[in-house]
Scaffold this motif. Sequence first.
Motif, mmCIF file in Angstrom:
data_model
loop_
_atom_site.group_PDB
_atom_site.id
_atom_site.type_symbol
_atom_site.label_atom_id
_atom_site.label_comp_id
_atom_site.label_asym_id
_atom_site.label_seq_id
_atom_site.Cartn_x
_atom_site.Cartn_y
_atom_site.Cartn_z
ATOM 1 N N GLY A 26 32.237 36.293 36.444
ATOM 2 C CA GLY A 26 33.517 34.947 36.253
ATOM 3 C C GLY A 26 34.722 35.499 34.980
ATOM 4 O O GLY A 26 35.264 35.190 34.623
ATOM 5 N N VAL A 27 34.382 36.058 33.844
ATOM 6 C CA VAL A 27 34.867 37.189 33.266
ATOM 7 C C VAL A 27 35.600 37.684 33.235
ATOM 8 O O VAL A 27 35.673 38.880 34.154
ATOM 9 C CB VAL A 27 33.524 36.973 32.127
ATOM 10 N N THR A 28 37.101 37.487 32.782
ATOM 11 C CA THR A 28 38.150 38.190 32.798
ATOM 12 C C THR A 28 38.355 39.722 32.186
ATOM 13 O O THR A 28 38.084 39.165 31.275
ATOM 14 C CB THR A 28 39.548 37.558 32.876
ATOM 15 N N ALA A 29 38.353 41.019 32.565
ATOM 16 C CA ALA A 29 38.335 41.745 31.686
ATOM 17 C C ALA A 29 39.780 41.029 30.366
ATOM 18 O O ALA A 29 40.506 40.658 30.732
ATOM 19 C CB ALA A 29 38.788 43.144 32.727
ATOM 20 N N THR A 31 39.000 39.104 27.848
ATOM 21 C CA THR A 31 39.084 38.076 27.463
ATOM 22 C C THR A 31 38.771 38.037 25.992
ATOM 23 O O THR A 31 38.121 38.521 25.991
ATOM 24 C CB THR A 31 37.897 37.347 28.371
ATOM 25 N N THR A 49 41.675 33.383 28.400
ATOM 26 C CA THR A 49 42.031 34.736 28.788
ATOM 27 C C THR A 49 43.381 35.243 28.923
ATOM 28 O O THR A 49 44.265 34.791 28.813
ATOM 29 C CB THR A 49 42.148 34.188 30.416
ATOM 30 N N GLU A 51 47.152 36.436 29.825
ATOM 31 C CA GLU A 51 48.534 35.876 29.655
ATOM 32 C C GLU A 51 49.277 36.881 29.507
ATOM 33 O O GLU A 51 49.754 37.204 28.860
ATOM 34 C CB GLU A 51 48.100 34.616 30.098
ATOM 35 N N THR A 58 40.458 28.281 28.697
ATOM 36 C CA THR A 58 40.089 28.247 29.515
ATOM 37 C C THR A 58 39.882 26.685 29.605
ATOM 38 O O THR A 58 39.253 25.628 30.202
ATOM 39 C CB THR A 58 38.949 28.972 29.915
#
Length: 68
Positions: A26-29, A31, A49, A51, A58
């Motif tokens: 669940g870790v977004t690239a 982060t 994260t 944006e 988070t």
Amino acid sequence: MRFLPRFRRRPALAPITPVTAFSPTGVTAGTRWLRCDTTACAHLTFAHTPEAGGFRCTECGHLKGAEA
């Protein structure tokens, strides 16, 4: 003699199981762990994260600028 019961054998310990490798589920690239600037997060470090305008916390949802 009362001291003899203290020398009883202890039960064997459970065998040590190997630790599995870390899986960042669940870790977004992209982060980043940044200090949050809100009192809701008590100015602690949380995952942010990426944006469009910067990085979003988070924990509380606060948007941190792109210069972070």
